[in-house]
Design a protein around this motif. Sequence first.
Motif, PDB file in Angstrom:
ATOM      1  N   PHE A  84      -1.968  -3.090 -11.389  1.00 14.42           N
ATOM      2  CA  PHE A  84      -2.323  -3.836 -10.176  1.00 14.42           C
ATOM      3  C   PHE A  84      -3.029  -5.142 -10.525  1.00 14.42           C
ATOM      4  O   PHE A  84      -3.878  -5.183 -11.413  1.00 14.42           O
ATOM      5  CB  PHE A  84      -3.268  -3.021  -9.296  1.00 14.42           C
ATOM      6  CG  PHE A  84      -2.639  -1.782  -8.711  1.00 14.42           C
ATOM      7  CD1 PHE A  84      -2.036  -1.817  -7.455  1.00 14.42           C
ATOM      8  CD2 PHE A  84      -2.661  -0.581  -9.414  1.00 14.42           C
ATOM      9  CE1 PHE A  84      -1.469  -0.667  -6.918  1.00 14.42           C
ATOM     10  CE2 PHE A  84      -2.093   0.553  -8.885  1.00 14.42           C
ATOM     11  CZ  PHE A  84      -1.488   0.527  -7.630  1.00 14.42           C
ATOM     12  N   LEU A 102      -1.099   4.300  -1.348  1.00 13.80           N
ATOM     13  CA  LEU A 102      -2.430   4.202  -0.756  1.00 13.80           C
ATOM     14  C   LEU A 102      -2.396   4.442   0.751  1.00 13.80           C
ATOM     15  O   LEU A 102      -3.404   4.741   1.372  1.00 13.80           O
ATOM     16  CB  LEU A 102      -3.049   2.826  -1.035  1.00 13.80           C
ATOM     17  CG  LEU A 102      -3.172   2.474  -2.516  1.00 13.80           C
ATOM     18  CD1 LEU A 102      -3.686   1.048  -2.689  1.00 13.80           C
ATOM     19  CD2 LEU A 102      -4.086   3.445  -3.227  1.00 13.80           C
ATOM     20  N   ALA A 115      -8.591 -10.732  -5.163  1.00 13.40           N
ATOM     21  CA  ALA A 115     -10.053 -10.771  -5.366  1.00 13.40           C
ATOM     22  C   ALA A 115     -10.447 -10.266  -6.749  1.00 13.40           C
ATOM     23  O   ALA A 115     -11.600  -9.882  -6.955  1.00 13.40           O
ATOM     24  CB  ALA A 115     -10.736  -9.949  -4.285  1.00 13.40           C
ATOM     25  N   VAL A 127     -10.076   1.031 -18.715  1.00 12.08           N
ATOM     26  CA  VAL A 127     -10.044   2.033 -17.631  1.00 12.08           C
ATOM     27  C   VAL A 127      -8.660   2.670 -17.461  1.00 12.08           C
ATOM     28  O   VAL A 127      -8.537   3.899 -17.445  1.00 12.08           O
ATOM     29  CB  VAL A 127     -10.567   1.429 -16.310  1.00 12.08           C
ATOM     30  CG1 VAL A 127     -10.273   2.347 -15.122  1.00 12.08           C
ATOM     31  CG2 VAL A 127     -12.079   1.192 -16.405  1.00 12.08           C
ATOM     32  N   PHE A 138      -5.006  -8.145  -8.158  1.00 16.82           N
ATOM     33  CA  PHE A 138      -5.434  -8.442  -6.793  1.00 16.82           C
ATOM     34  C   PHE A 138      -5.878  -9.890  -6.665  1.00 16.82           C
ATOM     35  O   PHE A 138      -6.302 -10.513  -7.639  1.00 16.82           O
ATOM     36  CB  PHE A 138      -6.607  -7.545  -6.389  1.00 16.82           C
ATOM     37  CG  PHE A 138      -6.329  -6.077  -6.549  1.00 16.82           C
ATOM     38  CD1 PHE A 138      -5.668  -5.367  -5.562  1.00 16.82           C
ATOM     39  CD2 PHE A 138      -6.731  -5.399  -7.700  1.00 16.82           C
ATOM     40  CE1 PHE A 138      -5.427  -4.012  -5.706  1.00 16.82           C
ATOM     41  CE2 PHE A 138      -6.489  -4.050  -7.850  1.00 16.82           C
ATOM     42  CZ  PHE A 138      -5.827  -3.342  -6.860  1.00 16.82           C
ATOM     43  N   GLN A 172     -14.318  -2.691 -21.564  1.00 11.71           N
ATOM     44  CA  GLN A 172     -14.373  -1.426 -20.813  1.00 11.71           C
ATOM     45  C   GLN A 172     -13.502  -1.501 -19.566  1.00 11.71           C
ATOM     46  O   GLN A 172     -12.826  -0.530 -19.211  1.00 11.71           O
ATOM     47  CB  GLN A 172     -15.825  -1.101 -20.429  1.00 11.71           C
ATOM     48  CG  GLN A 172     -16.668  -0.629 -21.619  1.00 11.71           C
ATOM     49  CD  GLN A 172     -18.138  -0.482 -21.275  1.00 11.71           C
ATOM     50  OE1 GLN A 172     -18.638  -1.129 -20.359  1.00 11.71           O
ATOM     51  NE2 GLN A 172     -18.839   0.335 -22.043  1.00 11.71           N
ATOM     52  N   ARG A 175      -5.773  -5.783 -17.755  1.00  8.65           N
ATOM     53  CA  ARG A 175      -5.973  -4.406 -17.299  1.00  8.65           C
ATOM     54  C   ARG A 175      -4.691  -3.839 -16.678  1.00  8.65           C
ATOM     55  O   ARG A 175      -4.380  -2.654 -16.833  1.00  8.65           O
ATOM     56  CB  ARG A 175      -7.109  -4.373 -16.265  1.00  8.65           C
ATOM     57  CG  ARG A 175      -7.492  -2.975 -15.824  1.00  8.65           C
ATOM     58  CD  ARG A 175      -8.588  -3.005 -14.785  1.00  8.65           C
ATOM     59  NE  ARG A 175      -8.156  -3.711 -13.594  1.00  8.65           N
ATOM     60  CZ  ARG A 175      -8.968  -4.173 -12.654  1.00  8.65           C
ATOM     61  NH1 ARG A 175     -10.272  -4.036 -12.797  1.00  8.65           N
ATOM     62  NH2 ARG A 175      -8.494  -4.800 -11.595  1.00  8.65           N
ATOM     63  N   ASN A 186       0.830  -1.219   0.000  1.00 10.97           N
ATOM     64  CA  ASN A 186       0.000   0.000   0.000  1.00 10.97           C
ATOM     65  C   ASN A 186       0.857   1.259   0.000  1.00 10.97           C
ATOM     66  O   ASN A 186       0.524   2.253  -0.656  1.00 10.97           O
ATOM     67  CB  ASN A 186      -0.935   0.024   1.221  1.00 10.97           C
ATOM     68  CG  ASN A 186      -2.084  -0.961   1.072  1.00 10.97           C
ATOM     69  OD1 ASN A 186      -2.402  -1.390  -0.036  1.00 10.97           O
ATOM     70  ND2 ASN A 186      -2.662  -1.352   2.183  1.00 10.97           N
ATOM     71  N   HIS A 245     -11.207  -7.951  -8.516  1.00 11.57           N
ATOM     72  CA  HIS A 245     -11.701  -6.574  -8.608  1.00 11.57           C
ATOM     73  C   HIS A 245     -11.906  -6.125 -10.036  1.00 11.57           C
ATOM     74  O   HIS A 245     -11.356  -5.128 -10.491  1.00 11.57           O
ATOM     75  CB  HIS A 245     -10.740  -5.614  -7.888  1.00 11.57           C
ATOM     76  CG  HIS A 245     -10.804  -5.739  -6.404  1.00 11.57           C
ATOM     77  ND1 HIS A 245     -11.974  -5.742  -5.707  1.00 11.57           N
ATOM     78  CD2 HIS A 245      -9.822  -5.884  -5.478  1.00 11.57           C
ATOM     79  CE1 HIS A 245     -11.724  -5.881  -4.414  1.00 11.57           C
ATOM     80  NE2 HIS A 245     -10.422  -5.982  -4.244  1.00 11.57           N
ATOM     81  N   VAL A 246     -12.717  -6.899 -10.730  1.00 13.80           N
ATOM     82  CA  VAL A 246     -13.135  -6.479 -12.071  1.00 13.80           C
ATOM     83  C   VAL A 246     -14.513  -5.842 -11.917  1.00 13.80           C
ATOM     84  O   VAL A 246     -15.382  -6.410 -11.254  1.00 13.80           O
ATOM     85  CB  VAL A 246     -13.205  -7.699 -13.019  1.00 13.80           C
ATOM     86  CG1 VAL A 246     -13.760  -7.301 -14.381  1.00 13.80           C
ATOM     87  CG2 VAL A 246     -11.814  -8.302 -13.171  1.00 13.80           C
ATOM     88  N   LEU A 247     -14.702  -4.646 -12.503  1.00 14.91           N
ATOM     89  CA  LEU A 247     -15.967  -3.927 -12.292  1.00 14.91           C
ATOM     90  C   LEU A 247     -17.117  -4.682 -12.966  1.00 14.91           C
ATOM     91  O   LEU A 247     -17.098  -4.871 -14.192  1.00 14.91           O
ATOM     92  CB  LEU A 247     -15.878  -2.507 -12.856  1.00 14.91           C
ATOM     93  CG  LEU A 247     -14.799  -1.632 -12.231  1.00 14.91           C
ATOM     94  CD1 LEU A 247     -14.747  -0.271 -12.920  1.00 14.91           C
ATOM     95  CD2 LEU A 247     -15.058  -1.444 -10.745  1.00 14.91           C
ATOM     96  N   PRO A 248     -18.104  -5.108 -12.184  1.00 16.06           N
ATOM     97  CA  PRO A 248     -19.158  -5.969 -12.751  1.00 16.06           C
ATOM     98  C   PRO A 248     -20.092  -5.252 -13.715  1.00 16.06           C
ATOM     99  O   PRO A 248     -20.764  -5.898 -14.507  1.00 16.06           O
ATOM    100  CB  PRO A 248     -19.928  -6.436 -11.508  1.00 16.06           C
ATOM    101  CG  PRO A 248     -19.680  -5.387 -10.477  1.00 16.06           C
ATOM    102  CD  PRO A 248     -18.321  -4.843 -10.758  1.00 16.06           C
ATOM    103  N   THR A 249     -20.118  -3.914 -13.653  1.00 10.39           N
ATOM    104  CA  THR A 249     -21.077  -3.185 -14.498  1.00 10.39           C
ATOM    105  C   THR A 249     -20.452  -2.693 -15.803  1.00 10.39           C
ATOM    106  O   THR A 249     -21.108  -2.015 -16.585  1.00 10.39           O
ATOM    107  CB  THR A 249     -21.650  -1.982 -13.724  1.00 10.39           C
ATOM    108  OG1 THR A 249     -20.558  -1.219 -13.217  1.00 10.39           O
ATOM    109  CG2 THR A 249     -22.539  -2.414 -12.593  1.00 10.39           C
ATOM    110  N   LEU A 250     -19.169  -2.999 -16.006  1.00 10.58           N
ATOM    111  CA  LEU A 250     -18.526  -2.654 -17.283  1.00 10.58           C
ATOM    112  C   LEU A 250     -18.188  -3.946 -18.017  1.00 10.58           C
ATOM    113  O   LEU A 250     -17.924  -4.978 -17.383  1.00 10.58           O
ATOM    114  CB  LEU A 250     -17.243  -1.853 -17.042  1.00 10.58           C
ATOM    115  CG  LEU A 250     -17.346  -0.539 -16.264  1.00 10.58           C
ATOM    116  CD1 LEU A 250     -15.998   0.182 -16.279  1.00 10.58           C
ATOM    117  CD2 LEU A 250     -18.420   0.359 -16.840  1.00 10.58           C
TER     118      LEU A 250
END
Lengths: 220, 843
Positions: A87, A52, A91, A106, A89, A102, A154, A47, A93-98
């Motif tokens: 990055f 971060l 988990a 990003v 991860f 897309q 990504r 981090n 962390h792929v955006l479910p709404t894109l």
Amino acid sequence: MLTVTDLSKRHPNAVRAVFDELAFAVAAGEIVALVGESGVGKSTLLNCIAGLEPADRGAILIGREARDIVRLDEAARAALRAASIGFVFQAFHVLPTLTVAQNIAVPLLLSGLAPGEHQARIEALLARVGLAGFAQRWPPSLSGGELQRVAIARALVHRPALILADEPTGNLDPRTADEVLALLLERVREEHASALIVTHSQHVAQRCDRILTLTPDGLQ
Amino acid sequence: MTRLAWWLIRAQFMTRRTATALSMLAIALGVALGYAIHLINTAALADFSQAMKSVQGEPDAVLAAKDSAGRVPLALINEIARDPAVAIVAPVIETRVRVDHAAIHSGAPVKLIGLDIFSAAAVMPKLLPRQDSGGAGMFEDGVHASPALLARLQLKVGAGVTLTRGAARWRTRIVGDLPAARPDDLLLVADIAWVQARFGPPDAVSEGRLRLMPGTRLASWLETWTARLPAGLTLRAAADDTQRVSNISRAYRVNLNVLALVALLTGAFLVFATQLTAVAQRSTQFALLGVLGLSPRMRLLQVLFEGLAIGVPGAALGLALGYGLALAFTRVMGGDLGGGFFSGSTPVIAARLLPSLSFFALGCAASLAGALYPAWLNRVQPLAQALKTGFAQRPPAVHGLYARPRRSVLIASALLPLAALGLTRLPALDGLPLAGYGAIALVLVLGIAVAPLLTQIVFGAVARRALSAPQRVAVQNIVQAPLMAQVAASGLIVSFALTVSMVTMVSSFRLAVDQWLDAVLPAPLYVRSKGMPLPQELLAALERGAAPFARIERSAHGALSLDPQRPAVVLLVREMRRADAAARLPFTGPVVAVATDRVPVWISEPMQELYRLAPGQTLRLPLLGREVDTVIGGVWRDYSRQFGAVVIASDDYIALGGQFEVSDLALWPRRGEEAAAKAWLAAHAAGYGLDIAESSEIRALSLSIFDKSFAVTYALEAAAMLIGLFGLAVTLAASVWLRARELATLSALGFDRAMLTRAVMFEGALIAGIGLGLGLACGIAIGAILTHVVNPQAFHWRMELTVPWLQVLLGAALTLAAGIAASRFAARLATRLPAAQVLASAQ
């Protein structure tokens, strides 16, 4: 590509420092594994490198221009991440709404690359991570392995100088984990980027160029 | 960046369709109401102003008597006309007459205007007769009728008519028409000498309308001449008339605008609840974007963009809806929105660019304001923590606020009521109860500020008791997740407080009007002429013994101009003895005994408020062309005449030299002859265009007008409650969604679905209970402010506070039930996925 000098960090009201005067470097094209027991501060270190969490002391130089992320304000840290860090991860962390395309676009949007170049680069990268034809798919329809491949695409799409990966295979079954790891290492080397991979897996660590072990007494 | 922002907005709208649509609708509703009120009022004022100009012309100044029974001497008109600064003076006589032609009656009295043709050509060109209509001269021996009147009477030029005013009756002919009169003007115009000869007054006129020479300073000219005027006369700038018309409805308009603002604020609250929950639900996604390089500023802007994306279509829809509402309202209620100020007019609604853009911007601003706090919360979310554990309800930047809630809330709890109390003591600002509205806002802020402390105290106590597992989970969650609980409770606090306050105010007002009607309508039957004396034949017949009435009370109406900036005060000349005053009027306090050599008058409550008067004071009234010193004998309640009324006994009025021209009758039929009395009246009043009504009919009509004027209020109350409930449902659903993994863990530990549902429903009930309790307390406080501060300051009416407990408690019970139902829905959403799947999912 990544140079850490005299880095110290103590959480507010904590008795002892998380780490004190850490120093290490990751050269261009080098892949380094960061291992250590739970709670020793691996994620905190990651981090701090990503800007971060603030470090108390020391310097973290990133990229070809060796900019010190510790000295930057919040907006400049975000800009440095957008331009120079990829990055991956545990988990995903792929955006479910894109859509998949897309999601991969990003970092390109954040780094300001002209939109005309996006499609070709995304399609080429999707082919290299084994997801050709997945561009318009939605993340909820993908398996864990496929999601992590999207995350790797990504992380690499804007050709960052540094890849930070936190347990990239932690949520995958051994066979998929192996495939994903191989893909990640191959693509990082191909891009001639530096990579710091936090892992508990000796198997993952062994496949990196070098292993750093974080202990309560510092790096070994 | 714009592309990413657009992707995220689209994704947000696609995944939260209902919440987004409702937020848009709420913004649209607020904009629509405000815009409709603006459009209607602008159109009504323009219409009224045009109508006034059509009759009054466009003079620079008007010379008139302060008393409607007063006159302007012709000698004074001539003296002013000789002033070199005066270009022209147009003398005018205005009176009202009944017009009959064979079996056709005009019904309501018609305005008859007497003009001097030459001066009228310069000042009032729209009242000129058709050029080719005359024979030998412009005004022949007869009257000229407006097209609307000719159409109403179904007559043509040349028809013979009878004009009646009180005892005066003249047969004449319609010798021409008035081509420039407005389509809805019911007018007769004749030569001023012709009118004077038939209806008086000799050597005097009603008004002088003046044009000054170019370059004359109106204000200083008015000042000079006002100082020289005889008592009982007033000289005013004609422009003041337009302002006075605007002032008539200003408080009512402001009140409606405040209601529209409340609707807009509830819209902003809905945007707030929607965006807050959206930020909470997408906290991991925003954290990821932050990690990938989306700057803090852009994380803030993204949520504001989303707010704007709700506000822009919402405001645009609001403009369209507002325009439609304005058209519909003017058709149904006329231009006065049920306020009764400009009755009869149906103004033309016209949208103009600048006001439209202003209301559009207001809607967008409300939406942005709603998104502001969620946007800031998104800006300060700690990225690493949010990425790992999701939404942080207490981000580091606001820790200080939560660290010592008791102290800050205790200070607020002490200071805010004092500040609110202080505001209620302040007088109206420029005739508007702005401090009262400020006090209402403070009460709402206090309610919201006290909610966390009350939650802590109540749930701290509850948590110490032995609880079942679902109850313990619910209580702990409220204590641990104060932001969501507070947001959910805040919506209910505000919406229930507004509902309770409006119900309380309206109920208090209605009860007061009901009691007042009892006091002012003691007779079973009433007869009223419209602005002119009752026919002599009727009055004479009533005097004869054959009339079936045990008692008759006569009264006359006039108008007194006490302040050129304000509408005239109504003068009521009543047939009553001084000693009977206490029994005849609904006094609000003691009645002062007045010496026999002084003239007592009794003023209405609005007059007391407007002119800051008190019983026992000497009041100088412009009566009968002079200033008369009277003594205020008492203050009586009047919910009918908002701009004041003063009662004088007919004997006193006659003794002062006044002519008691009876226009109203209160009639008590002889016992057992009620039906005969009505039949007698119908027979004797036929053809006179009189209003005859039983007291029960007047009461029913008055209460129906009352209910109609509060129709918008009832609609807004319902909207506010729905929005509050929706806010509760949205925040509860989001709160439960955020704890999906926690609930799944509980499920894995042995909670069955029913237990989880019970826990969430119990949580919803507790939050709703807190919201309703505080909402009730705030609502009664606001109801008291509306009743005791806003109403007297805006409308000059006072009344007792009456809380309709049954309605309020029923509303609270229904809201609680709806809140529990919303919780059940949220629980079902949260528990529909298998626990294993939730636990295994990444987020």
